[in-house]
Structure formats: structure tokens, C-alpha cells
Design a protein around this motif. Structure first.
Motif, PDB file in Angstrom:
ATOM      1  N   SER A  98       8.496  -1.036   4.679  1.00 53.02           N
ATOM      2  CA  SER A  98       7.818  -1.009   5.977  1.00 53.02           C
ATOM      3  C   SER A  98       8.865  -1.326   7.037  1.00 53.02           C
ATOM      4  CB  SER A  98       6.693  -2.043   6.010  1.00 53.02           C
ATOM      5  OG  SER A  98       7.231  -3.340   6.026  1.00 53.02           O
ATOM      6  N   LYS A  99       8.575  -0.930   8.248  1.00 53.06           N
ATOM      7  CA  LYS A  99       9.494  -1.246   9.348  1.00 53.06           C
ATOM      8  C   LYS A  99       9.688  -2.753   9.455  1.00 53.06           C
ATOM      9  CE  LYS A  99       8.364   2.775  12.151  1.00 53.06           C
ATOM     10  NZ  LYS A  99       7.750   3.256  13.375  1.00 53.06           N
ATOM     11  N   ARG A 151       0.835  -1.196   0.000  1.00 57.63           N
ATOM     12  CA  ARG A 151       0.000   0.000   0.000  1.00 57.63           C
ATOM     13  C   ARG A 151       0.877   1.257   0.000  1.00 57.63           C
ATOM     14  NH1 ARG A 151      -5.100   1.051   3.969  1.00 57.63           N
ATOM     15  NH2 ARG A 151      -5.808   2.965   2.983  1.00 57.63           N
ATOM     16  N   GLY A 152       2.024   1.183   0.670  1.00 56.22           N
ATOM     17  CA  GLY A 152       2.945   2.321   0.694  1.00 56.22           C
ATOM     18  C   GLY A 152       3.403   2.698  -0.699  1.00 56.22           C
ATOM     19  N   GLU A 153       3.729   1.696  -1.523  1.00 56.68           N
ATOM     20  CA  GLU A 153       4.135   1.967  -2.909  1.00 56.68           C
ATOM     21  C   GLU A 153       2.987   2.605  -3.681  1.00 56.68           C
ATOM     22  OE1 GLU A 153       5.780  -1.144  -5.347  1.00 56.68           O
ATOM     23  OE2 GLU A 153       7.086  -1.803  -3.719  1.00 56.68           O
ATOM     24  N   TYR A 154       1.799   2.038  -3.529  1.00 51.67           N
ATOM     25  CA  TYR A 154       0.628   2.560  -4.235  1.00 51.67           C
ATOM     26  C   TYR A 154       0.344   4.012  -3.840  1.00 51.67           C
ATOM     27  CZ  TYR A 154      -4.272   3.497  -5.204  1.00 51.67           C
ATOM     28  OH  TYR A 154      -5.435   4.096  -5.612  1.00 51.67           O
ATOM     29  N   GLU A 155       0.394   4.288  -2.548  1.00 49.72           N
ATOM     30  CA  GLU A 155       0.100   5.647  -2.084  1.00 49.72           C
ATOM     31  C   GLU A 155       1.177   6.641  -2.529  1.00 49.72           C
ATOM     32  OE1 GLU A 155      -0.593   5.174   2.123  1.00 49.72           O
ATOM     33  OE2 GLU A 155      -2.668   4.531   1.773  1.00 49.72           O
ATOM     34  N   TRP A 206      22.943  10.317  -8.657  1.00 53.31           N
ATOM     35  CA  TRP A 206      21.520  10.151  -8.424  1.00 53.31           C
ATOM     36  C   TRP A 206      21.164  10.474  -6.982  1.00 53.31           C
ATOM     37  CZ3 TRP A 206      20.844   4.622 -10.857  1.00 53.31           C
ATOM     38  CH2 TRP A 206      21.005   4.715 -12.246  1.00 53.31           C
ATOM     39  N   LYS A 207      19.944  10.936  -6.820  1.00 50.57           N
ATOM     40  CA  LYS A 207      19.396  11.182  -5.491  1.00 50.57           C
ATOM     41  C   LYS A 207      18.759   9.871  -5.009  1.00 50.57           C
ATOM     42  CE  LYS A 207      15.966  14.018  -3.167  1.00 50.57           C
ATOM     43  NZ  LYS A 207      14.832  14.915  -3.313  1.00 50.57           N
ATOM     44  N   PHE A 208      18.832   9.620  -3.702  1.00 50.59           N
ATOM     45  CA  PHE A 208      18.247   8.406  -3.129  1.00 50.59           C
ATOM     46  C   PHE A 208      17.323   8.802  -1.992  1.00 50.59           C
ATOM     47  CE2 PHE A 208      18.065   4.839  -0.183  1.00 50.59           C
ATOM     48  CZ  PHE A 208      17.809   3.767  -1.037  1.00 50.59           C
ATOM     49  N   THR A 209      16.089   8.318  -2.036  1.00 47.58           N
ATOM     50  CA  THR A 209      15.117   8.596  -0.989  1.00 47.58           C
ATOM     51  C   THR A 209      14.566   7.285  -0.459  1.00 47.58           C
ATOM     52  OG1 THR A 209      14.478  10.654  -2.092  1.00 47.58           O
ATOM     53  CG2 THR A 209      12.953   9.791  -0.433  1.00 47.58           C
ATOM     54  N   GLU A 210      14.589   7.143   0.861  1.00 47.16           N
ATOM     55  CA  GLU A 210      14.031   5.958   1.504  1.00 47.16           C
ATOM     56  C   GLU A 210      12.850   6.394   2.352  1.00 47.16           C
ATOM     57  OE1 GLU A 210      16.051   2.183   3.475  1.00 47.16           O
ATOM     58  OE2 GLU A 210      16.243   3.958   4.734  1.00 47.16           O
ATOM     59  N   ILE A 211      11.715   5.771   2.126  1.00 50.47           N
ATOM     60  CA  ILE A 211      10.494   6.084   2.870  1.00 50.47           C
ATOM     61  C   ILE A 211      10.130   4.856   3.698  1.00 50.47           C
ATOM     62  CG2 ILE A 211       8.048   6.665   2.683  1.00 50.47           C
ATOM     63  CD1 ILE A 211       8.794   7.986  -0.046  1.00 50.47           C
ATOM     64  N   ILE A 212      10.015   5.053   5.004  1.00 49.07           N
ATOM     65  CA  ILE A 212       9.662   3.958   5.912  1.00 49.07           C
ATOM     66  C   ILE A 212       8.186   4.100   6.278  1.00 49.07           C
ATOM     67  CG2 ILE A 212      10.186   2.810   8.092  1.00 49.07           C
ATOM     68  CD1 ILE A 212      12.512   2.836   6.061  1.00 49.07           C
ATOM     69  N   THR A 213       7.417   3.045   6.010  1.00 47.70           N
ATOM     70  CA  THR A 213       5.981   3.070   6.296  1.00 47.70           C
ATOM     71  C   THR A 213       5.687   2.301   7.579  1.00 47.70           C
ATOM     72  OG1 THR A 213       5.455   1.052   5.076  1.00 47.70           O
ATOM     73  CG2 THR A 213       5.483   3.114   3.812  1.00 47.70           C
ATOM     74  N   ALA A 214       4.476   2.456   8.063  1.00 45.12           N
ATOM     75  CA  ALA A 214       4.067   1.790   9.308  1.00 45.12           C
ATOM     76  C   ALA A 214       3.394   0.446   9.058  1.00 45.12           C
ATOM     77  CB  ALA A 214       3.121   2.702  10.080  1.00 45.12           C
ATOM     78  N   GLU A 215       3.382  -0.027   7.816  1.00 47.67           N
ATOM     79  CA  GLU A 215       2.731  -1.297   7.516  1.00 47.67           C
ATOM     80  C   GLU A 215       3.376  -2.433   8.310  1.00 47.67           C
ATOM     81  OE1 GLU A 215       1.338  -1.171   2.966  1.00 47.67           O
ATOM     82  OE2 GLU A 215       3.462  -0.747   3.281  1.00 47.67           O
TER      83      GLU A 215
END
Length: 165
Positions: free
Chosen positions: A114-115, A48-52, A141-150
């Protein structure tokens, strides 16, 4: 002429009530609704994190012309397959969630974890570091890491719903 449930014969009333209850359950399940919308988008999302992230960040920026290309799940080879003595060494690669190319030529690699998955993939920090040092940094390149609560159950349920046709 409006008909009420009470106007139906008992057999049909029960059937109509079951259909209404099933519709209400589906509408009340936000995860199921998100999977349905993800399928309608015609892309595969692992969570869901990817989709959102795709619908909330990528699509609006593409509509404004800020992002000119979006590649999902690009794989980058880190080490080829090989042998060392009698050992067979499998190839090692890093697969990101998105490679975004901006109108100004900037490339951003986005990783959504996700965590729970981050904890379970013990080799992830090493693969990420090798990718950053061998590929991303030299390319600028720029690198972004997003940590979700899933959590584990959310991810399992997303995969199950995504498999259903």
C-alpha cells in the motif's frame, strides 16, 4: 405457513430484529466479508490487496495451468548475521508476497504494497534494490510491484478481523 415478525411475542420479536440487523451489518461490510473469504481459502494474507491479487490473478492462472507453483511470503537472505567490532549485526532478508512459477519455467516475484506501508518502511527501497541486484537479476526472475490504495486504517482493520476467530 409464513410467519411475520409482528406474529412473534414482543420479547422474541426484539431478539429476531437484533439478529437480522447484525446479519445485515456483516453483509454490508465488504472488508469483513473479504477477510472471511480469505480465511476460507486457508491461506494467510497480510492485506486485502494480497487477497485480491491471489483470487483475481493467481487462482485463475493456476486453474488454466499457466502458473504451476505459488509460494506465499518467500524469504530471501540478503546479509547473514555477524559482528563488526563490538556491534552485533542482525541478518537482513527480503520477504516478497508471492513467488510464482509459470509453466514455461519463468519465475515472477510479486510485491504488493500500500502507499502507506511503502512510505512507512523506509528501508524497503534499499532491501528491494539489494534483492533485485543480488538475487532476482542474476536468476533472471521477473519482478512486479503492485501499489494499492489501502490506508493505515484499512490495514489495521484487516489485521484485527483476521485475528478474530
Amino acid at each position: 405457513m409464513n410467519m411475520e415478525l409482528d406474529d412473534l411475542p414482543p420479547r422474541y420479536r426484539v431478539q429476531a430484529e437484533q439478529q437480522l440487523a447484525a446479519r445485515k451489518r456483516r453483509a454490508a461490510d465488504p472488508l469483513a466479508e473479504a477477510v472471511k473469504q480469505a480465511k476460507a481459502a486457508g491461506r494467510d494474507f497480510d492485506s486485502r490487496g494480497e487477497y485480491e491479487f491471489y483470487t483475481g490473478t493467481v487462482l485463475p492462472k493456476m486453474a488454466r495451468g499457466e502458473i504451476v507453483e505459488c509460494e506465499q511470503h518467500p524469504a530471501f537472505p540478503l546479509f547473514p548475521a555477524g559482528e563488526y567490532g563490538t556491534m552485533k549485526l542482525r541478518p537482513i532478508r527480503y520477504t516478497a508476497d508471492f513467488r510464482l512459477t509459470y509453466a514455461d519455467g519463468t519465475v515472477e516475484i510479486v510485491e504488493i504494497k500500500s502507499k502507506f506501508v511503502r512510505r512507512m518502511q523506509r528501508d524497503y527501497p534499499v532491501r528491494r534494490r539489494v534483492f533485485l541486484e543480488q538475487i532476482a537479476r542474476p536468476a533472471g526472475w521477473k519482478f512486479t510491484e503492485i501499489i494499492t490504495a489501502e490506508d493505515k486504517d484499512d490495514l489495521k482493520r484487516w489485521r484485527e478481523l483476521a485475528k478474530e476467530g
